[in-house]
Design a protein around this motif. Structure first.
Motif, PDB file in Angstrom:
ATOM      1  N   ALA A  66       1.592   0.115 -10.204  1.00 11.63           N
ATOM      2  CA  ALA A  66       0.358  -0.283 -10.380  1.00 11.63           C
ATOM      3  C   ALA A  66       1.710  -2.217  -9.763  1.00 11.63           C
ATOM      4  CB  ALA A  66       0.912  -1.585 -11.891  1.00 11.63           C
ATOM      5  N   GLY A  67       0.131  -2.949  -8.787  1.00 10.57           N
ATOM      6  CA  GLY A  67       0.184  -4.020  -8.089  1.00 10.57           C
ATOM      7  C   GLY A  67      -0.173  -2.892  -6.815  1.00 10.57           C
ATOM      8  N   ASP A  68       0.345  -2.262  -5.855  1.00  6.06           N
ATOM      9  CA  ASP A  68       0.354  -1.330  -4.696  1.00  6.06           C
ATOM     10  C   ASP A  68      -1.284  -0.965  -5.256  1.00  6.06           C
ATOM     11  OD1 ASP A  68       2.852  -1.114  -4.444  1.00  6.06           O
ATOM     12  OD2 ASP A  68       3.496   0.417  -4.071  1.00  6.06           O
ATOM     13  N   GLU A  69      -1.277  -1.294  -3.452  1.00  4.69           N
ATOM     14  CA  GLU A  69      -2.541  -0.023  -3.595  1.00  4.69           C
ATOM     15  C   GLU A  69      -2.612   0.999  -3.201  1.00  4.69           C
ATOM     16  OE1 GLU A  69      -6.271  -2.657  -2.047  1.00  4.69           O
ATOM     17  OE2 GLU A  69      -5.027  -2.841  -0.494  1.00  4.69           O
ATOM     18  N   ILE A  70      -3.482   2.389  -3.613  1.00  3.01           N
ATOM     19  CA  ILE A  70      -3.380   3.093  -3.629  1.00  3.01           C
ATOM     20  C   ILE A  70      -3.656   4.204  -2.746  1.00  3.01           C
ATOM     21  CG2 ILE A  70      -2.185   6.167  -5.070  1.00  3.01           C
ATOM     22  CD1 ILE A  70      -1.318   4.151  -7.027  1.00  3.01           C
ATOM     23  N   ASP A  71      -3.437   5.262  -1.571  1.00  2.00           N
ATOM     24  CA  ASP A  71      -4.042   6.375  -1.650  1.00  2.00           C
ATOM     25  C   ASP A  71      -4.151   7.652  -1.433  1.00  2.00           C
ATOM     26  OD1 ASP A  71      -6.209   4.031   0.359  1.00  2.00           O
ATOM     27  OD2 ASP A  71      -4.495   4.244   2.208  1.00  2.00           O
ATOM     28  N   GLY A  74      -9.829   3.816 -10.670  1.00  2.00           N
ATOM     29  CA  GLY A  74      -9.123   2.225 -10.827  1.00  2.00           C
ATOM     30  C   GLY A  74      -8.110   2.141 -10.029  1.00  2.00           C
ATOM     31  N   LEU A  75      -7.517   3.451 -10.787  1.00  2.00           N
ATOM     32  CA  LEU A  75      -6.020   3.938 -10.127  1.00  2.00           C
ATOM     33  C   LEU A  75      -5.563   3.669  -8.878  1.00  2.00           C
ATOM     34  CD1 LEU A  75      -4.343   6.133 -13.139  1.00  2.00           C
ATOM     35  CD2 LEU A  75      -4.023   3.555 -13.175  1.00  2.00           C
ATOM     36  N   VAL A  76      -6.318   4.121  -7.748  1.00  2.00           N
ATOM     37  CA  VAL A  76      -6.444   3.999  -7.044  1.00  2.00           C
ATOM     38  C   VAL A  76      -7.650   3.342  -5.760  1.00  2.00           C
ATOM     39  CG1 VAL A  76      -5.531   7.009  -7.364  1.00  2.00           C
ATOM     40  CG2 VAL A  76      -7.957   6.246  -6.287  1.00  2.00           C
ATOM     41  N   GLN A  80       4.350   4.536   7.461  1.00  3.97           N
ATOM     42  CA  GLN A  80       5.879   5.028   6.596  1.00  3.97           C
ATOM     43  C   GLN A  80       6.022   4.740   4.118  1.00  3.97           C
ATOM     44  OE1 GLN A  80       8.178   6.102   8.631  1.00  3.97           O
ATOM     45  NE2 GLN A  80       6.742   5.901  10.173  1.00  3.97           N
ATOM     46  N   ASP A  81       4.693   4.033   4.550  1.00  3.15           N
ATOM     47  CA  ASP A  81       4.276   4.379   2.590  1.00  3.15           C
ATOM     48  C   ASP A  81       4.111   5.110   2.366  1.00  3.15           C
ATOM     49  OD1 ASP A  81       1.961   4.338   3.869  1.00  3.15           O
ATOM     50  OD2 ASP A  81       1.086   2.957   2.893  1.00  3.15           O
ATOM     51  N   VAL A  82       5.157   7.051   2.661  1.00  3.53           N
ATOM     52  CA  VAL A  82       4.462   7.917   1.927  1.00  3.53           C
ATOM     53  C   VAL A  82       4.832   8.218   0.833  1.00  3.53           C
ATOM     54  CG1 VAL A  82       3.757  10.149   3.129  1.00  3.53           C
ATOM     55  CG2 VAL A  82       3.316   8.125   4.043  1.00  3.53           C
ATOM     56  N   ARG A  83       5.092   9.067  -0.614  1.00  2.00           N
ATOM     57  CA  ARG A  83       5.489   8.736  -0.829  1.00  2.00           C
ATOM     58  C   ARG A  83       5.115  10.340  -1.954  1.00  2.00           C
ATOM     59  NH1 ARG A  83       6.328   6.557  -7.603  1.00  2.00           N
ATOM     60  NH2 ARG A  83       7.417   8.350  -8.201  1.00  2.00           N
ATOM     61  N   ALA A  84       5.370  11.667  -1.455  1.00  3.43           N
ATOM     62  CA  ALA A  84       5.046  13.141  -1.941  1.00  3.43           C
ATOM     63  C   ALA A  84       5.868  13.861  -3.540  1.00  3.43           C
ATOM     64  CB  ALA A  84       5.530  14.192  -1.166  1.00  3.43           C
ATOM     65  N   MET A  91       0.756  -0.952   0.471  1.00  2.00           N
ATOM     66  CA  MET A  91       0.348  -0.337  -0.654  1.00  2.00           C
ATOM     67  C   MET A  91       0.999   1.086   0.312  1.00  2.00           C
ATOM     68  SD  MET A  91      -3.136   0.543   2.139  1.00  2.00           S
ATOM     69  CE  MET A  91      -4.281  -1.081   2.322  1.00  2.00           C
ATOM     70  N   THR A  92      -0.181   2.328  -0.671  1.00  7.89           N
ATOM     71  CA  THR A  92       1.106   3.168  -0.702  1.00  7.89           C
ATOM     72  C   THR A  92       0.638   4.384  -0.460  1.00  7.89           C
ATOM     73  OG1 THR A  92       2.756   2.668  -2.415  1.00  7.89           O
ATOM     74  CG2 THR A  92       2.679   4.557  -2.095  1.00  7.89           C
ATOM     75  N   LEU A  93       1.226   5.654  -0.162  1.00  6.20           N
ATOM     76  CA  LEU A  93       0.311   6.808  -0.143  1.00  6.20           C
ATOM     77  C   LEU A  93       0.242   8.084  -0.617  1.00  6.20           C
ATOM     78  CD1 LEU A  93      -1.382   9.044   1.314  1.00  6.20           C
ATOM     79  CD2 LEU A  93       0.282   9.453   3.620  1.00  6.20           C
ATOM     80  N   VAL A  94       0.281   8.525  -1.786  1.00  2.00           N
ATOM     81  CA  VAL A  94       0.358   9.418  -2.353  1.00  2.00           C
ATOM     82  C   VAL A  94       0.515  11.030  -2.203  1.00  2.00           C
ATOM     83  CG1 VAL A  94       0.665   9.475  -4.967  1.00  2.00           C
ATOM     84  CG2 VAL A  94       1.109   7.766  -4.332  1.00  2.00           C
ATOM     85  N   LEU A  95       1.084  11.959  -1.531  1.00  2.00           N
ATOM     86  CA  LEU A  95       0.727  13.095  -1.540  1.00  2.00           C
ATOM     87  C   LEU A  95       0.883  13.516  -2.951  1.00  2.00           C
ATOM     88  CD1 LEU A  95       2.127  12.845   1.841  1.00  2.00           C
ATOM     89  CD2 LEU A  95       0.143  13.034   1.171  1.00  2.00           C
ATOM     90  N   VAL A  96       0.345  14.157  -3.660  1.00  2.00           N
ATOM     91  CA  VAL A  96      -0.420  15.907  -4.860  1.00  2.00           C
ATOM     92  C   VAL A  96       0.483  17.599  -4.101  1.00  2.00           C
ATOM     93  CG1 VAL A  96      -0.338  16.265  -6.400  1.00  2.00           C
ATOM     94  CG2 VAL A  96      -0.931  14.032  -5.848  1.00  2.00           C
ATOM     95  N   HIS A  97       1.078  18.020  -3.998  1.00  2.00           N
ATOM     96  CA  HIS A  97       1.227  19.361  -3.257  1.00  2.00           C
ATOM     97  C   HIS A  97       0.383  20.752  -4.237  1.00  2.00           C
ATOM     98  CE1 HIS A  97       3.916  21.084  -6.142  1.00  2.00           C
ATOM     99  NE2 HIS A  97       4.784  20.046  -6.106  1.00  2.00           N
TER     100      HIS A  97
END
Length: 246
Positions: free
Chosen positions: A63-68, A88-90, A26-30, A1-7
């Motif tokens: 691809a393959g990650d569940e994205i928040d 479907g991407l998130v 801890q699975d955070v990507r900005a 699982m990945t948390l994706v942050l968009v500024h």
């Protein structure tokens, strides 16, 4: 699982640092929007649709990650469009700019100035000519906490200014173009609603949430830069939302 942050604008991914520190994840990507503290790809002209396509590509690369997915300001606008067209991407989404997906959305005064040829260029010419400390005071006037205003001002350069102008000028009719698809979004969503945001209308945010089928998280006493003003409060609202999704 990945948390994706968009500024958003006029920012870099560093705007998320306090929130990241307040989260237990801890699975955070900005992500860094092209032109905002990083180069723009060759041929990238910084339109809203190009940024949406860029965001979709970033998510596809996971691809393959569940994205928040969480977006702020223009990042939140890109989230609105992304989940309207590629839900479907998130796994889930959150935005503090859901009003951009409402048929009644109207741009604030500063945005309209940036959308005006000549006036937008003059704004940034004057801004960039001022000492950075003076620029920082202007950011504080918009609600950026003192300790974050100088780093934010220091990051603004000519590339970012050009990117901002191009982005806003591509979005003069964004309500007409984007609102029809922002309805009945089939993945869980959260609309963040700071009470004191001068750039967002809370009534439109709530109506947009209802149209999209999303929950609403009020952020009383906070403004546009809620993630800098009280990151713990933002982290708590988001964590509660994610817990309801899992």
């Amino acid at each position: 699982m990945t948390l994706v942050l968009v500024h958003g604008v006029p920012e870099t991914a560093a705007v998320w640092d306090p929130l990241r520190a307040a989260l237990s994840r801890q699975d955070v990507r900005a992500l860094a929007l092209p032109g905002f503290g990083c180069p723009r790809p060759d041929g990238f002209s910084s339109t809203k649709e190009e940024y949406v396509a860029w965001l979709a590509g970033e998510l596809e690369s996971m691809a393959g990650d569940e994205i928040d997915l969480v977006g702020h300001d223009w990042g939140g606008g890109l989230v609105v469009r992304l989940v309207s067209t590629r839900p479907g991407l998130v796994r889930s989404w959150a935005s503090d700019a859901a009003g951009i997906g409402h048929p009644g959305f109207e741009w604030h005064d500063l945005a309209r100035a940036w959308q005006t040829p000549g006036a937008g260029e003059a704004f940034f010419e004057q801004l960039l000519a001022a000492p950075v400390a003076e620029q920082a005071k202007a950011y504080e006037g918009f609600g950026v906490p003192h300790e974050h205003a100088l780093p934010m001002a220091s990051a603004v350069d000519q590339v970012m200014a050009e990117s901002i102008l191009a982005l806003y000028r591509s979005a003069v009719h964004v309500a007409e173009e984007w609102s029809p698809a922002f309805a009945d979004i089939p993945v869980p969503g959260l609309v963040l609603a700071p009470s004191d945001d001068p750039f967002a209308a809370r009534d439109l945010a709530r109506e947009s949430a209802a149209r999209a089928g999303a929950a609403v998280a009020d952020l009383p006493g906070l403004g546009h830069w809620w993630m800098l003003q009280d990151p713990a409060a933002g982290a708590a609202r988001l964590a509660a939302f994610w817990a309801s999704v899992s």
